[in-house]
Write a protein that holds these residues in place. Structure first.
Motif, PDB file in Angstrom:
ATOM      1  N   HIS A  43       0.851  -1.207   0.000  1.00  0.00           N
ATOM      2  CA  HIS A  43       0.000   0.000   0.000  1.00  0.00           C
ATOM      3  C   HIS A  43       0.877   1.244   0.000  1.00  0.00           C
ATOM      4  O   HIS A  43       1.477   1.603   1.011  1.00  0.00           O
ATOM      5  CB  HIS A  43      -0.931   0.031   1.209  1.00  0.00           C
ATOM      6  N   THR A  89      -6.747   9.604  -3.888  1.00  0.00           N
ATOM      7  CA  THR A  89      -7.952  10.381  -4.191  1.00  0.00           C
ATOM      8  C   THR A  89      -7.639  11.721  -4.854  1.00  0.00           C
ATOM      9  O   THR A  89      -8.453  12.225  -5.612  1.00  0.00           O
ATOM     10  CB  THR A  89      -8.770  10.655  -2.918  1.00  0.00           C
ATOM     11  N   ARG A 142     -14.002  12.902   4.322  1.00  0.00           N
ATOM     12  CA  ARG A 142     -12.971  13.929   4.188  1.00  0.00           C
ATOM     13  C   ARG A 142     -12.132  13.744   2.912  1.00  0.00           C
ATOM     14  O   ARG A 142     -11.431  14.647   2.493  1.00  0.00           O
ATOM     15  CB  ARG A 142     -12.088  13.987   5.436  1.00  0.00           C
TER      16      ARG A 142
END
Ligand SMILES: O=C(O)c1cc(C(=O)O)oc(=O)c1
Length: 309
Positions: A43, A89, A142
Protein backbone atom coordinates in the motif's frame (compact mmCIF):
# COMPACT_ATOMS: atom_id res chain seq x y z
CA UNK A 1 -11.75 25.08 -5.19
CA UNK A 2 -9.41 23.08 -2.96
CA UNK A 3 -6.92 24.90 -0.83
CA UNK A 4 -3.71 25.32 -2.81
CA UNK A 5 -5.30 25.17 -6.26
CA UNK A 6 -4.10 27.77 -8.72
CA UNK A 7 -6.79 30.06 -10.04
CA UNK A 8 -7.62 29.35 -13.66
CA UNK A 9 -5.36 26.32 -14.04
CA UNK A 10 -6.88 23.73 -16.37
CA UNK A 11 -8.81 21.06 -14.48
CA UNK A 12 -7.32 22.35 -11.26
CA UNK A 13 -3.94 21.62 -12.95
CA UNK A 14 -0.48 22.76 -11.81
CA UNK A 15 -0.70 23.70 -8.21
CA UNK A 16 0.98 24.66 -5.02
CA UNK A 17 0.64 22.13 -2.20
CA UNK A 18 -1.76 23.06 0.59
CA UNK A 19 -0.03 25.52 2.90
CA UNK A 20 -0.25 23.09 5.83
CA UNK A 21 0.56 19.94 3.80
CA UNK A 22 3.20 17.76 5.50
CA UNK A 23 5.79 16.36 3.06
CA UNK A 24 7.06 12.80 3.43
CA UNK A 25 10.10 12.08 5.62
CA UNK A 26 13.22 13.45 3.88
CA UNK A 27 15.64 10.79 5.12
CA UNK A 28 14.02 7.63 6.55
CA UNK A 29 16.28 5.45 8.68
CA UNK A 30 17.53 2.13 7.34
CA UNK A 31 15.49 -0.50 9.21
CA UNK A 32 17.16 -3.06 11.42
CA UNK A 33 14.56 -5.62 10.34
CA UNK A 34 15.50 -7.22 7.02
CA UNK A 35 12.39 -8.18 5.03
CA UNK A 36 12.40 -11.62 3.39
CA UNK A 37 13.51 -11.65 -0.27
CA UNK A 38 10.65 -10.66 -2.54
CA UNK A 39 8.85 -8.53 0.08
CA UNK A 40 5.97 -6.39 -1.20
CA UNK A 41 5.00 -2.95 0.08
CA UNK A 42 1.30 -3.51 -0.64
CA UNK A 43 0.00 0.00 0.00
CA UNK A 44 1.69 3.14 -1.26
CA UNK A 45 0.86 6.01 -3.59
CA UNK A 46 2.41 8.31 -6.16
CA UNK A 47 1.47 11.99 -6.46
CA UNK A 48 2.05 13.65 -9.79
CA UNK A 49 4.45 15.10 -10.58
CA UNK A 50 1.70 17.69 -10.93
CA UNK A 51 3.41 19.32 -13.91
CA UNK A 52 2.95 16.05 -15.86
CA UNK A 53 -0.04 14.47 -14.13
CA UNK A 54 -2.29 17.26 -12.80
CA UNK A 55 -4.33 16.60 -9.69
CA UNK A 56 -8.11 16.18 -10.06
CA UNK A 57 -10.31 19.25 -9.74
CA UNK A 58 -12.45 17.23 -7.30
CA UNK A 59 -9.57 16.60 -4.89
CA UNK A 60 -9.83 17.34 -1.18
CA UNK A 61 -6.13 18.04 -0.69
CA UNK A 62 -3.18 19.15 -2.78
CA UNK A 63 -0.03 17.24 -1.84
CA UNK A 64 3.67 17.64 -2.48
CA UNK A 65 4.79 15.61 -5.52
CA UNK A 66 5.82 12.06 -4.63
CA UNK A 67 7.20 10.46 -7.77
CA UNK A 68 7.74 6.91 -8.98
CA UNK A 69 11.52 7.41 -8.78
CA UNK A 70 11.27 8.49 -5.16
CA UNK A 71 9.00 5.55 -4.36
CA UNK A 72 11.37 3.02 -5.93
CA UNK A 73 14.36 4.57 -4.12
CA UNK A 74 12.48 4.13 -0.84
CA UNK A 75 11.58 0.55 -1.79
CA UNK A 76 15.27 -0.27 -2.25
CA UNK A 77 16.33 1.63 0.88
CA UNK A 78 13.84 -0.31 3.02
CA UNK A 79 14.88 -3.67 1.54
CA UNK A 80 11.63 -4.35 -0.33
CA UNK A 81 11.28 -5.81 -3.82
CA UNK A 82 7.87 -4.70 -5.06
CA UNK A 83 5.11 -2.15 -4.63
CA UNK A 84 1.34 -2.11 -4.92
CA UNK A 85 0.45 1.45 -5.87
CA UNK A 86 -3.02 2.50 -4.77
CA UNK A 87 -4.66 5.29 -6.73
CA UNK A 88 -4.78 8.33 -4.46
CA UNK A 89 -7.95 10.38 -4.19
CA UNK A 90 -6.13 13.57 -5.22
CA UNK A 91 -5.87 12.05 -8.72
CA UNK A 92 -9.57 11.17 -8.88
CA UNK A 93 -10.28 8.50 -11.50
CA UNK A 94 -7.39 9.57 -13.76
CA UNK A 95 -5.02 6.67 -13.15
CA UNK A 96 -2.25 8.01 -15.44
CA UNK A 97 0.33 8.78 -12.74
CA UNK A 98 -0.10 5.33 -11.21
CA UNK A 99 0.08 3.59 -14.61
CA UNK A 100 3.20 5.56 -15.50
CA UNK A 101 4.82 4.50 -12.22
CA UNK A 102 3.95 0.83 -12.84
CA UNK A 103 5.37 1.09 -16.36
CA UNK A 104 8.64 2.42 -14.92
CA UNK A 105 8.91 -0.35 -12.32
CA UNK A 106 10.22 -3.11 -14.57
CA UNK A 107 7.41 -5.45 -13.52
CA UNK A 108 7.96 -4.73 -9.82
CA UNK A 109 4.75 -2.76 -9.25
CA UNK A 110 1.06 -3.43 -9.66
CA UNK A 111 -1.87 -1.15 -9.01
CA UNK A 112 -5.28 -0.55 -7.52
CA UNK A 113 -7.31 1.91 -9.59
CA UNK A 114 -10.26 4.20 -9.08
CA UNK A 115 -12.67 3.92 -12.01
CA UNK A 116 -15.97 5.43 -13.05
CA UNK A 117 -18.95 3.15 -13.61
CA UNK A 118 -19.04 4.28 -17.26
CA UNK A 119 -15.51 3.07 -18.03
CA UNK A 120 -15.37 1.18 -21.33
CA UNK A 121 -14.27 -2.43 -21.70
CA UNK A 122 -11.30 -1.18 -23.71
CA UNK A 123 -10.20 1.17 -20.92
CA UNK A 124 -10.53 -1.62 -18.37
CA UNK A 125 -8.39 -3.85 -20.58
CA UNK A 126 -5.79 -1.08 -20.80
CA UNK A 127 -5.70 -0.80 -17.01
CA UNK A 128 -5.30 -4.58 -16.71
CA UNK A 129 -2.47 -4.59 -19.24
CA UNK A 130 -0.92 -1.71 -17.29
CA UNK A 131 -0.78 -3.81 -14.11
CA UNK A 132 -4.02 -2.95 -12.31
CA UNK A 133 -5.50 -5.80 -10.28
CA UNK A 134 -8.13 -4.07 -8.16
CA UNK A 135 -10.36 -1.06 -7.62
CA UNK A 136 -10.74 1.06 -4.51
CA UNK A 137 -14.04 2.16 -3.01
CA UNK A 138 -13.53 5.02 -0.57
CA UNK A 139 -16.08 5.85 2.12
CA UNK A 140 -14.17 8.60 3.95
CA UNK A 141 -16.08 11.85 3.63
CA UNK A 142 -12.97 13.93 4.19
CA UNK A 143 -11.46 12.30 1.08
CA UNK A 144 -14.32 11.83 -1.38
CA UNK A 145 -17.30 13.86 -0.19
CA UNK A 146 -19.84 11.15 -0.85
CA UNK A 147 -19.50 7.45 -1.61
CA UNK A 148 -21.87 6.60 -4.48
CA UNK A 149 -22.89 3.05 -3.57
CA UNK A 150 -24.98 2.54 -6.70
CA UNK A 151 -21.95 3.43 -8.81
CA UNK A 152 -19.67 1.21 -6.74
CA UNK A 153 -22.01 -1.72 -7.42
CA UNK A 154 -21.84 -1.02 -11.14
CA UNK A 155 -18.05 -0.87 -11.01
CA UNK A 156 -17.99 -4.17 -9.11
CA UNK A 157 -20.07 -5.73 -11.89
CA UNK A 158 -17.71 -4.30 -14.53
CA UNK A 159 -14.54 -5.71 -12.99
CA UNK A 160 -15.84 -9.16 -12.10
CA UNK A 161 -14.67 -10.76 -15.34
CA UNK A 162 -11.12 -9.45 -14.88
CA UNK A 163 -10.54 -11.31 -11.64
CA UNK A 164 -9.75 -8.07 -9.80
CA UNK A 165 -10.47 -7.50 -6.13
CA UNK A 166 -12.06 -4.57 -4.32
CA UNK A 167 -10.24 -2.44 -1.73
CA UNK A 168 -12.49 -0.64 0.77
CA UNK A 169 -11.46 2.31 2.93
CA UNK A 170 -13.81 3.20 5.79
CA UNK A 171 -13.80 4.26 9.45
CA UNK A 172 -14.75 1.36 11.73
CA UNK A 173 -17.42 3.53 13.37
CA UNK A 174 -19.24 3.48 9.99
CA UNK A 175 -19.01 -0.27 9.59
CA UNK A 176 -22.33 -1.11 11.22
CA UNK A 177 -24.09 0.84 8.45
CA UNK A 178 -21.74 -0.27 5.70
CA UNK A 179 -21.44 -3.98 6.46
CA UNK A 180 -24.55 -5.13 4.52
CA UNK A 181 -23.35 -3.24 1.44
CA UNK A 182 -19.77 -4.44 1.69
CA UNK A 183 -20.82 -8.03 2.36
CA UNK A 184 -22.99 -8.02 -0.77
CA UNK A 185 -20.05 -7.03 -3.00
CA UNK A 186 -18.65 -9.92 -5.05
CA UNK A 187 -15.20 -11.48 -4.88
CA UNK A 188 -12.23 -10.69 -2.68
CA UNK A 189 -12.54 -7.56 -0.51
CA UNK A 190 -9.44 -5.97 1.06
CA UNK A 191 -9.98 -3.68 4.06
CA UNK A 192 -7.60 -0.72 4.23
CA UNK A 193 -5.66 0.34 7.30
CA UNK A 194 -7.08 -2.24 9.74
CA UNK A 195 -10.56 -0.79 9.22
CA UNK A 196 -9.47 2.29 11.18
CA UNK A 197 -10.31 1.24 14.76
CA UNK A 198 -10.52 3.78 17.61
CA UNK A 199 -7.22 3.18 19.36
CA UNK A 200 -8.25 5.04 22.49
CA UNK A 201 -10.66 2.18 23.27
CA UNK A 202 -7.93 -0.48 23.16
CA UNK A 203 -8.38 -3.81 21.35
CA UNK A 204 -11.91 -4.10 22.79
CA UNK A 205 -12.96 -1.19 20.58
CA UNK A 206 -16.47 -2.02 19.24
CA UNK A 207 -15.51 -0.88 15.75
CA UNK A 208 -12.53 -3.22 15.75
CA UNK A 209 -14.80 -6.03 16.96
CA UNK A 210 -17.04 -5.36 13.95
CA UNK A 211 -14.05 -5.47 11.61
CA UNK A 212 -13.03 -8.82 13.07
CA UNK A 213 -16.58 -10.13 12.81
CA UNK A 214 -16.54 -9.21 9.12
CA UNK A 215 -13.20 -10.98 8.70
CA UNK A 216 -14.70 -14.03 10.41
CA UNK A 217 -17.73 -14.20 8.12
CA UNK A 218 -15.82 -15.19 5.02
CA UNK A 219 -12.36 -15.92 3.68
CA UNK A 220 -13.19 -13.39 0.96
CA UNK A 221 -12.14 -10.64 3.38
CA UNK A 222 -8.52 -9.57 3.64
CA UNK A 223 -7.06 -6.74 5.71
CA UNK A 224 -4.04 -4.41 5.64
CA UNK A 225 -2.09 -4.04 8.86
CA UNK A 226 -0.95 -0.58 7.84
CA UNK A 227 -0.98 3.02 9.03
CA UNK A 228 0.06 2.88 12.70
CA UNK A 229 0.96 6.56 12.26
CA UNK A 230 -2.68 7.43 11.41
CA UNK A 231 -4.27 5.31 14.10
CA UNK A 232 -1.97 5.88 17.05
CA UNK A 233 -2.90 7.98 20.04
CA UNK A 234 0.46 7.43 21.76
CA UNK A 235 2.61 8.40 18.76
CA UNK A 236 5.90 6.72 17.72
CA UNK A 237 6.96 3.95 18.26
CA UNK A 238 3.25 3.11 18.03
CA UNK A 239 3.09 0.72 21.00
CA UNK A 240 -0.68 1.22 21.16
CA UNK A 241 -1.16 -0.08 17.59
CA UNK A 242 0.85 -3.27 18.07
CA UNK A 243 -1.88 -5.33 19.85
CA UNK A 244 -4.39 -4.55 17.09
CA UNK A 245 -2.08 -5.50 14.24
CA UNK A 246 -0.76 -8.52 16.09
CA UNK A 247 -4.26 -9.92 16.60
CA UNK A 248 -5.03 -9.61 12.89
CA UNK A 249 -1.78 -11.26 11.82
CA UNK A 250 -2.32 -14.10 14.31
CA UNK A 251 -5.96 -14.72 13.41
CA UNK A 252 -5.83 -14.25 9.63
CA UNK A 253 -2.25 -15.17 8.66
CA UNK A 254 -3.22 -15.90 5.04
CA UNK A 255 -5.30 -12.74 4.54
CA UNK A 256 -3.13 -9.91 5.84
CA UNK A 257 -1.11 -7.43 3.81
CA UNK A 258 1.41 -4.81 4.92
CA UNK A 259 2.23 -1.43 3.39
CA UNK A 260 4.07 1.77 4.20
CA UNK A 261 1.28 4.10 2.99
CA UNK A 262 4.11 6.31 1.69
CA UNK A 263 3.94 9.29 1.11
CA UNK A 264 1.44 9.39 4.00
CA UNK A 265 -1.18 11.80 2.66
CA UNK A 266 -2.88 14.20 5.06
CA UNK A 267 -0.79 13.50 8.14
CA UNK A 268 -1.03 16.38 10.57
CA UNK A 269 0.37 15.13 13.90
CA UNK A 270 3.78 14.00 12.63
CA UNK A 271 5.44 12.42 9.61
CA UNK A 272 6.53 8.81 10.19
CA UNK A 273 10.04 7.54 9.57
CA UNK A 274 9.41 4.76 7.03
CA UNK A 275 12.37 2.79 8.40
CA UNK A 276 10.73 2.79 11.84
CA UNK A 277 7.50 1.53 10.26
CA UNK A 278 9.41 -1.43 8.80
CA UNK A 279 10.95 -2.07 12.22
CA UNK A 280 7.44 -2.59 13.58
CA UNK A 281 6.97 -5.70 11.42
CA UNK A 282 8.63 -8.20 13.81
CA UNK A 283 6.51 -6.76 16.63
CA UNK A 284 3.27 -7.56 14.79
CA UNK A 285 4.40 -10.71 12.95
CA UNK A 286 6.74 -12.30 15.48
CA UNK A 287 8.02 -15.32 13.54
CA UNK A 288 9.54 -15.79 10.10
CA UNK A 289 6.60 -17.82 8.81
CA UNK A 290 4.12 -15.05 9.67
CA UNK A 291 6.49 -12.46 8.17
CA UNK A 292 6.84 -14.43 4.94
CA UNK A 293 3.08 -14.76 4.52
CA UNK A 294 2.47 -11.09 5.35
CA UNK A 295 5.17 -9.66 3.12
CA UNK A 296 5.58 -12.19 0.29
CA UNK A 297 3.11 -15.03 -0.05
CA UNK A 298 -0.14 -13.12 0.57
CA UNK A 299 0.55 -10.11 -1.67
CA UNK A 300 1.97 -12.36 -4.39
CA UNK A 301 -1.25 -14.44 -4.40
CA UNK A 302 -3.31 -11.30 -4.85
CA UNK A 303 -1.15 -9.24 -7.22
CA UNK A 304 1.22 -11.62 -9.04
CA UNK A 305 -0.68 -14.95 -8.98
CA UNK A 306 0.86 -16.02 -12.28
CA UNK A 307 4.32 -16.09 -10.67
CA UNK A 308 3.19 -18.54 -8.03
CA UNK A 309 1.73 -21.10 -10.44
O1 LIG B 1 -6.21 8.74 5.32
C1 LIG B 1 -5.87 9.37 4.28
O2 LIG B 1 -5.84 10.61 4.21
C2 LIG B 1 -5.55 8.59 3.07
C3 LIG B 1 -5.73 9.19 1.82
C4 LIG B 1 -5.59 8.42 0.71
C5 LIG B 1 -5.91 8.93 -0.62
O3 LIG B 1 -6.02 10.13 -0.77
O4 LIG B 1 -6.07 8.08 -1.52
O5 LIG B 1 -5.18 7.12 0.80
C6 LIG B 1 -4.91 6.53 2.00
O6 LIG B 1 -4.55 5.36 1.99
C7 LIG B 1 -5.11 7.28 3.17
Amino acid sequence: MPQGATQGSPGGGITQPDADYMPFHPAPSRPGFVPPPGAVDAHCHVFGPAAVFPFASTRKYTPVDATAGQLFALRDHLGFSRNVIVQATCHGSDNSAMLDAIARSGGRARGVAVVDAEISDGELATLHAGGVRGVRFNFLKRLVGNAPKDRYVRVAERIAALGWHIVVYFESAELEDLAPFITALPGTIVIDHMGRPELANGPDDPGFARVRTLMDTSERFWIKVSCPERLTVAGPPYDDVVPFARLLVADYPDRVLWGTDWPHPNMTSHMPDDGALVDMIPRIAPDTDAQYRLLVDNPMRLYWPEERA
